[in-house]
Scaffold this motif. Structure first.
Motif, PDB file in Angstrom:
ATOM      1  N   THR A 189       0.814  -1.210   0.000  1.00 28.09           N
ATOM      2  CA  THR A 189       0.000   0.000   0.000  1.00 28.09           C
ATOM      3  C   THR A 189       0.851   1.266   0.000  1.00 28.09           C
ATOM      4  O   THR A 189       0.345   2.336  -0.325  1.00 28.09           O
ATOM      5  CB  THR A 189      -0.970   0.025   1.194  1.00 28.09           C
ATOM      6  N   ASP A 190       2.129   1.174   0.346  1.00 36.38           N
ATOM      7  CA  ASP A 190       3.045   2.313   0.222  1.00 36.38           C
ATOM      8  C   ASP A 190       4.439   1.877   0.650  1.00 36.38           C
ATOM      9  O   ASP A 190       4.620   0.785   1.223  1.00 36.38           O
ATOM     10  CB  ASP A 190       2.590   3.501   1.061  1.00 36.38           C
ATOM     11  N   ALA A 191       5.432   2.747   0.388  1.00 36.04           N
ATOM     12  CA  ALA A 191       6.812   2.443   0.761  1.00 36.04           C
ATOM     13  C   ALA A 191       7.611   3.738   0.850  1.00 36.04           C
ATOM     14  O   ALA A 191       7.259   4.748   0.232  1.00 36.04           O
ATOM     15  CB  ALA A 191       7.444   1.503  -0.267  1.00 36.04           C
ATOM     16  N   VAL A 192       8.696   3.684   1.623  1.00 38.61           N
ATOM     17  CA  VAL A 192       9.581   4.831   1.762  1.00 38.61           C
ATOM     18  C   VAL A 192      11.007   4.317   1.903  1.00 38.61           C
ATOM     19  O   VAL A 192      11.245   3.252   2.503  1.00 38.61           O
ATOM     20  CB  VAL A 192       9.175   5.706   2.975  1.00 38.61           C
ATOM     21  N   LEU A 193      11.959   5.048   1.345  1.00 39.79           N
ATOM     22  CA  LEU A 193      13.372   4.663   1.412  1.00 39.79           C
ATOM     23  C   LEU A 193      14.048   5.376   2.568  1.00 39.79           C
ATOM     24  O   LEU A 193      13.943   6.597   2.719  1.00 39.79           O
ATOM     25  CB  LEU A 193      14.067   5.009   0.097  1.00 39.79           C
ATOM     26  N   LEU A 194      14.757   4.613   3.395  1.00 34.57           N
ATOM     27  CA  LEU A 194      15.516   5.175   4.508  1.00 34.57           C
ATOM     28  C   LEU A 194      16.876   4.493   4.527  1.00 34.57           C
ATOM     29  O   LEU A 194      16.975   3.308   4.868  1.00 34.57           O
ATOM     30  CB  LEU A 194      14.776   4.964   5.831  1.00 34.57           C
ATOM     31  N   PHE A 199      11.260   0.600   3.598  1.00 33.56           N
ATOM     32  CA  PHE A 199      10.208   0.244   4.542  1.00 33.56           C
ATOM     33  C   PHE A 199       8.873   0.338   3.817  1.00 33.56           C
ATOM     34  O   PHE A 199       8.587   1.331   3.139  1.00 33.56           O
ATOM     35  CB  PHE A 199      10.227   1.173   5.753  1.00 33.56           C
ATOM     36  N   PHE A 200       8.073  -0.706   3.952  1.00 42.31           N
ATOM     37  CA  PHE A 200       6.793  -0.742   3.257  1.00 42.31           C
ATOM     38  C   PHE A 200       5.679  -1.107   4.225  1.00 42.31           C
ATOM     39  O   PHE A 200       5.909  -1.664   5.304  1.00 42.31           O
ATOM     40  CB  PHE A 200       6.830  -1.760   2.101  1.00 42.31           C
ATOM     41  N   ILE A 201       4.459  -0.759   3.830  1.00 40.99           N
ATOM     42  CA  ILE A 201       3.271  -1.225   4.528  1.00 40.99           C
ATOM     43  C   ILE A 201       2.449  -2.040   3.537  1.00 40.99           C
ATOM     44  O   ILE A 201       2.472  -1.792   2.329  1.00 40.99           O
ATOM     45  CB  ILE A 201       2.443  -0.072   5.127  1.00 40.99           C
ATOM     46  N   GLU A 244      -2.473   3.391   4.123  1.00 41.72           N
ATOM     47  CA  GLU A 244      -2.154   3.590   2.711  1.00 41.72           C
ATOM     48  C   GLU A 244      -1.032   4.583   2.478  1.00 41.72           C
ATOM     49  O   GLU A 244      -0.717   4.891   1.337  1.00 41.72           O
ATOM     50  CB  GLU A 244      -3.409   4.022   1.955  1.00 41.72           C
ATOM     51  N   GLY A 245      -0.435   5.127   3.520  1.00 42.90           N
ATOM     52  CA  GLY A 245       0.668   6.059   3.343  1.00 42.90           C
ATOM     53  C   GLY A 245       1.644   5.939   4.481  1.00 42.90           C
ATOM     54  O   GLY A 245       1.249   5.690   5.626  1.00 42.90           O
ATOM     55  N   ILE A 246       2.938   6.126   4.173  1.00 38.65           N
ATOM     56  CA  ILE A 246       3.975   6.048   5.203  1.00 38.65           C
ATOM     57  C   ILE A 246       5.032   7.115   4.941  1.00 38.65           C
ATOM     58  O   ILE A 246       5.422   7.360   3.796  1.00 38.65           O
ATOM     59  CB  ILE A 246       4.614   4.641   5.254  1.00 38.65           C
ATOM     60  N   SER A 247       5.472   7.785   6.005  1.00 41.92           N
ATOM     61  CA  SER A 247       6.545   8.777   5.926  1.00 41.92           C
ATOM     62  C   SER A 247       7.355   8.700   7.210  1.00 41.92           C
ATOM     63  O   SER A 247       6.826   8.322   8.264  1.00 41.92           O
ATOM     64  CB  SER A 247       5.965  10.184   5.744  1.00 41.92           C
ATOM     65  N   VAL A 248       8.625   9.070   7.136  1.00 42.42           N
ATOM     66  CA  VAL A 248       9.500   9.033   8.312  1.00 42.42           C
ATOM     67  C   VAL A 248       9.272  10.281   9.158  1.00 42.42           C
ATOM     68  O   VAL A 248       9.241  11.403   8.642  1.00 42.42           O
ATOM     69  CB  VAL A 248      10.982   8.943   7.895  1.00 42.42           C
TER      70      VAL A 248
END
Length: 280
Positions: A189-194, A199-201, A244-248
């Protein structure tokens, strides 16, 4: 072994069907899949500002757009002071990408129809199983996350080399197997690069359609190694919510805090932002 803690971060009136978010300093940018506005929420002052990003003369409103007309903005990513907002591609009306300059406030529309067709052809994913729900842009390549909630359960990542997504040529598709709940495989449903981790959900939703919603069985957070694309871990974070959304939000030694948004699949213009703490 990871441990998680989920709590409410803030509640925001005026935003419905939240599907992506990105925190830039004190400003939280939120998109909704049924909206033609980009929402800018100040987490310190609690002020909400709406920025029009969709200019379709056939629409009589910009919030709660009807399902057959909505742009289905599902992916929001950031690179060098620009936000990139992508439609899911799950219908012919959902192939739009918006570039938004955070400083100049300029809005540019891009048509992703041709590149989405290429992605489908290369991956052998048909119209009923194509559904982009997350995006990462590194400056050198794009990573687009297909949500495998169609009949074929085609979870995977499209890797497109270069800066130009619209005319993407060097494309490959990497299928990813995700955890299941009651024999229903969860889907991106979403992902972010760290750093070197993605990292994904993902959510297990009891449906075989990218268009029709189903019963929510639960959600996970997990990570992939950016270089090898091997799965590092997954951890169940809810038994009934679809994030549905992910942020650091913050990163300290041994602990990362994320912000998550939830799509409750209702027409109510209210969204809850959650804080998810992940510890080693």
């Amino acid at each position: 072994m990871h441990s998680t803690h989920l709590e409410i971060f803030t509640e925001i009136k005026g935003i419905g069907a939240a599907s992506g978010l990105f925190l830039h300093r004190n400003l939280l940018y939120i998109i909704g899949d049924n909206s033609g506005n980009l929402n800018e929420y100040n987490i310190k002052t609690k002020e909400l500002k709406k920025i029009q990003i969709l200019f379709d003369k056939n629409l009589n409103q910009l919030d709660n757009i009807a399902k057959v007309q909505k742009p289905d903005f599902e992916a929001l990513c950031y690179h060098e002071n620009k936000l990139y907002i992508l439609g899911s591609g799950s219908t012919i009306k959902r192939n739009l990408m918006i570039e938004f300059d955070l400083f100049g406030k300029k809005v540019v529309e891009r048509d992703l129809k041709e590149v989405y067709s290429k992605l489908q052809e290369i991956s052998k994913i048909d119209d009923k199983n194509f559904n982009i729900e997350g995006a990462i842009f590194t400056g050198d390549e794009w990573l687009l996350f297909n949500r495998g909630n169609g009949f074929d359960s085609k979870n995977g990542i499209f890797i497109i080399r270069g800066q130009d997504l619209v005319n993407g040529e060097q494309i490959r598709f990497l299928p990813i197997k995700l955890p299941n709940i009651d024999h229903v495989e969860s889907s991106f449903t979403d992902a972010v690069l760290l750093g070197n981790e993605i990292f994904f959900i993902s959510t297990a939703e009891d449906t075989k359609s990218t268009y029709t919603d189903g019963e929510i069985l639960g959600s996970f957070i997990g990570s992939l190694n950016k270089k090898t694309m091997e799965l590092n871990f997954t951890h169940r974070i809810s038994s009934h919510q679809k994030f549905e959304g992910i942020s650091v939000l913050n990163q300290d030694k041994g602990k990362i805090e994320f912000l998550l948004c939830e799509d409750r699949d209702t027409d109510e213009l209210k969204t809850i932002i959650y804080k998810l703490s992940l510890s080693n």
